[in-house]
Design an enzyme around this catalytic site. Structure first.
Site, short mmCIF file in Angstrom:
data_model
loop_
_atom_site.label_atom_id
_atom_site.label_comp_id
_atom_site.label_asym_id
_atom_site.label_seq_id
_atom_site.Cartn_x
_atom_site.Cartn_y
_atom_site.Cartn_z
N GLU A 16 33.97 46.66 28.10
CA GLU A 16 34.38 45.15 28.35
C GLU A 16 34.81 44.31 27.16
O GLU A 16 35.97 43.71 27.28
CB GLU A 16 33.29 44.72 28.93
CG GLU A 16 33.02 44.79 30.37
CD GLU A 16 33.97 44.86 31.52
OE1 GLU A 16 34.95 44.00 31.21
OE2 GLU A 16 34.27 45.79 32.38
N THR A 22 42.75 43.91 24.17
CA THR A 22 44.28 44.62 24.23
C THR A 22 44.54 45.27 25.34
O THR A 22 43.94 45.18 26.21
CB THR A 22 43.87 45.56 23.02
OG1 THR A 22 45.28 46.34 22.91
CG2 THR A 22 42.95 46.79 23.11
N TYR A 99 31.00 36.35 31.28
CA TYR A 99 31.85 37.16 31.67
C TYR A 99 31.48 38.84 31.47
O TYR A 99 30.97 39.52 32.49
CB TYR A 99 33.47 37.53 31.21
CG TYR A 99 34.07 38.78 31.41
CD1 TYR A 99 34.72 38.81 32.89
CD2 TYR A 99 34.20 39.56 30.80
CE1 TYR A 99 35.24 39.95 33.14
CE2 TYR A 99 34.78 40.69 31.04
CZ TYR A 99 35.40 41.18 32.56
OH TYR A 99 36.01 42.11 32.43
N ASP A 117 37.23 36.93 35.79
CA ASP A 117 38.23 37.00 34.64
C ASP A 117 39.54 36.37 34.86
O ASP A 117 39.51 35.81 36.03
CB ASP A 117 38.56 38.47 34.34
CG ASP A 117 39.31 39.21 35.31
OD1 ASP A 117 39.65 38.61 36.38
OD2 ASP A 117 39.54 40.42 35.28
#
Ligand code: SF4
Length: 326
Positions: A16, A22, A99, A117
Site C-alpha cells: 500500500e 508510483t 487509508y 482512495d
C-alpha cells in the site's frame, strides 16, 4: 496483482505504501526488491535507515520511507513484532494514515471498515450524484461515513477490492464504462447524465516556480556530496552542493566562482517546479570551505540520492549511478 492474494499485514502495508507512490508496474518492481532484502518486519526494523532509503531511491516522498522504518521499529518495540488488528490502533503507527490503517485492517484482518482512495472518491461522488468538491476534507469525511455504513455486515475485503477496482478500471475520470458497471442501476450520475461533470473539485493549487544551482565539485575521480537534514525536502538523502537563486540570476546562467555551466533541467514536485542549472568544477586546493565529503566515483551508487540528482549524474557524469542490484 500479487498482494491481493495475501493476508500478511507486513506485505499489505508495504504494497500500500509503495504503490501510493508510483504506477503499478514500477511499484511491483520496487516491492519485490524491498521484500527480497527485507522479507520480514524484523529485517526492516533492524536495517540502517540509509539502506532503507537506498531501496526507496527514485520513488520520491522520502519521508514515507523514513516513517516506514520508524513504524517497523515501533511495531517490534511496542507491539512485540505483531501488527495490531484494528485500524484505530494501526493509526498510532508513525506515518500510517486513515487509508493505510483501513487497508491493513480490512485486507489482513477483515475489519469492517471501508478504504477510501482517490478512485473510490470518484465512484462515490458519481454514485450519489454529489457535487461536493472531492479535494475538501469535509467531503472526504462524509464519503468515508457513507462507505463505512455500506461496508457494515459485509465481507470488507471483497467490498473494498470491488470499489477500488471499479474506480481504477471502470469508473475512469473520462469515458467511464457505465455499460459494464455493476453499480449502473443505482448510479445517480448515470441516470441524470452527470458523469462528465462529476466529481467536482475546489480551488486549484497554485504552483510555484523555484530556481536552483547545483554543483558537481570534483577532485580527480572523487565527488563532493553531503547528507540533507532528516526533516524537510529530501530528508536524510544525499545531494551535491546547491543553492536557491532568483529568476533573474538563473537566467544569467552564472555559477559561483570558477564553475562551468553544464546544462539545465526541470524537476516537478507536488507544490512547485524546480528549474535548475548544473555547474562543474575541478577543485585544486587541498582545503575547501564547503560542507560535505569527497567520495570516489565508484562508491557514489551506494548512497541514496533523490531522482533529480540522479538525473543530473546520468546526464553529466554517466555511469556514476549504476547500482549493482537494479
Ligand atoms: S455507472 Fe458509470 S458513473 Fe456510475 S459508478 Fe458506474 S462507471 Fe461510474
Amino acid at each position: 496483482m500479487p498482494w491481493r492474494n495475501t493476508s500478511n499485514p507486513y506485505q499489505i502495508w508495504l504494497s500500500e505504501v509503495i504503490l501510493q507512490q508510483t504506477r503499478i508496474e514500477t511499484g511491483v518492481a520496487y516491492l519485490e526488491r524491498f521484500l527480497a532484502r527485507f522479507p520480514l518486519l524484523s529485517d526492516l526494523a533492524s536495517a540502517p535507515q540509509d539502506e532503507v532509503l537506498k531501496y526507496w531511491e527514485g520513488l520520491g516522498y522520502y519521508s514515507r520511507a523514513r516513517n516506514l522504518h520508524a513504524a517497523a521499529i515501533q511495531l517490534v518495540e511496542d507491539f512485540g513484532g505483531e501488527f495490531p488488528e484494528s485500524h484505530l490502533e494501526l493509526l498510532t503507527l508513525k506515518g500510517v494514515g486513515p487509508y493505510t490503517a483501513r487497508a491493513i485492517a480490512s485486507f489482513a484482518f477483515g475489519e469492517q471498515v471501508a478504504v477510501l482512495d482517490g478512485n473510490v472518491m470518484r465512484v462515490v461522488s458519481r454514485l450519489l450524484g454529489d457535487p461536493a468538491p472531492i479535494d475538501q476534507q469535509k467531503t472526504r469525511k462524509e464519503f468515508q461515513q457513507q462507505l463505512d455504513f455500506w461496508v457494515k455486515d459485509s465481507d470488507s475485503r471483497k467490498f473494498n477490492h470491488g470499489m477500488m477496482d471499479i474506480g481504477s478500471v471502470i469508473c475512469t475520470p473520462t469515458n467511464p464504462g457505465c455499460m459494464i458497471c455493476p453499480l449502473e442501476s443505482q448510479c445517480v450520475a448515470r441516470k441524470e447524465g452527470l458523469t462528465a461533470v462529476l466529481p467536482q473539485k475546489g480551488k486549484k493549487l497554485v504552483r510555484k516556480t523555484r530556481y536552483f544551482r547545483f554543483y558537481l565539485l570534483r577532485k580527480e575521480r572523487e565527488l563532493l556530496i553531503r547528507q540533507r537534514p532528516q526533516a524537510g525536502l529530501w530528508g536524510g538523502l544525499w545531494e551535491i552542493p546547491n543553492d536557491e537563486t532568483t529568476a533573474e540570476e538563473w537566467e544569467a546562467k552564472k555559477g559561483v566562482g570558477e564553475t562551468v555551466w553544464l546544462g539545465s533541467g526541470k524537476h516537478i514536485f507536488t507544490h512547485f517546479d524546480m528549474h535548475y542549472h548544473v555547474f562543474s568544477m575541478e577543485l585544486k586546493a587541498e582545503n575547501y570551505p564547503i560542507e560535505g565529503q569527497f567520495e570516489k566515483y565508484e562508491k557514489i551508487h551506494t548512497f541514496a540520492f533523490p531522482r533529480a540528482v540522479l538525473n543530473m549524474f546520468d546526464q553529466h557524469l554517466p555511469g556514476l549511478t549504476k547500482p549493482t542490484d537494479k
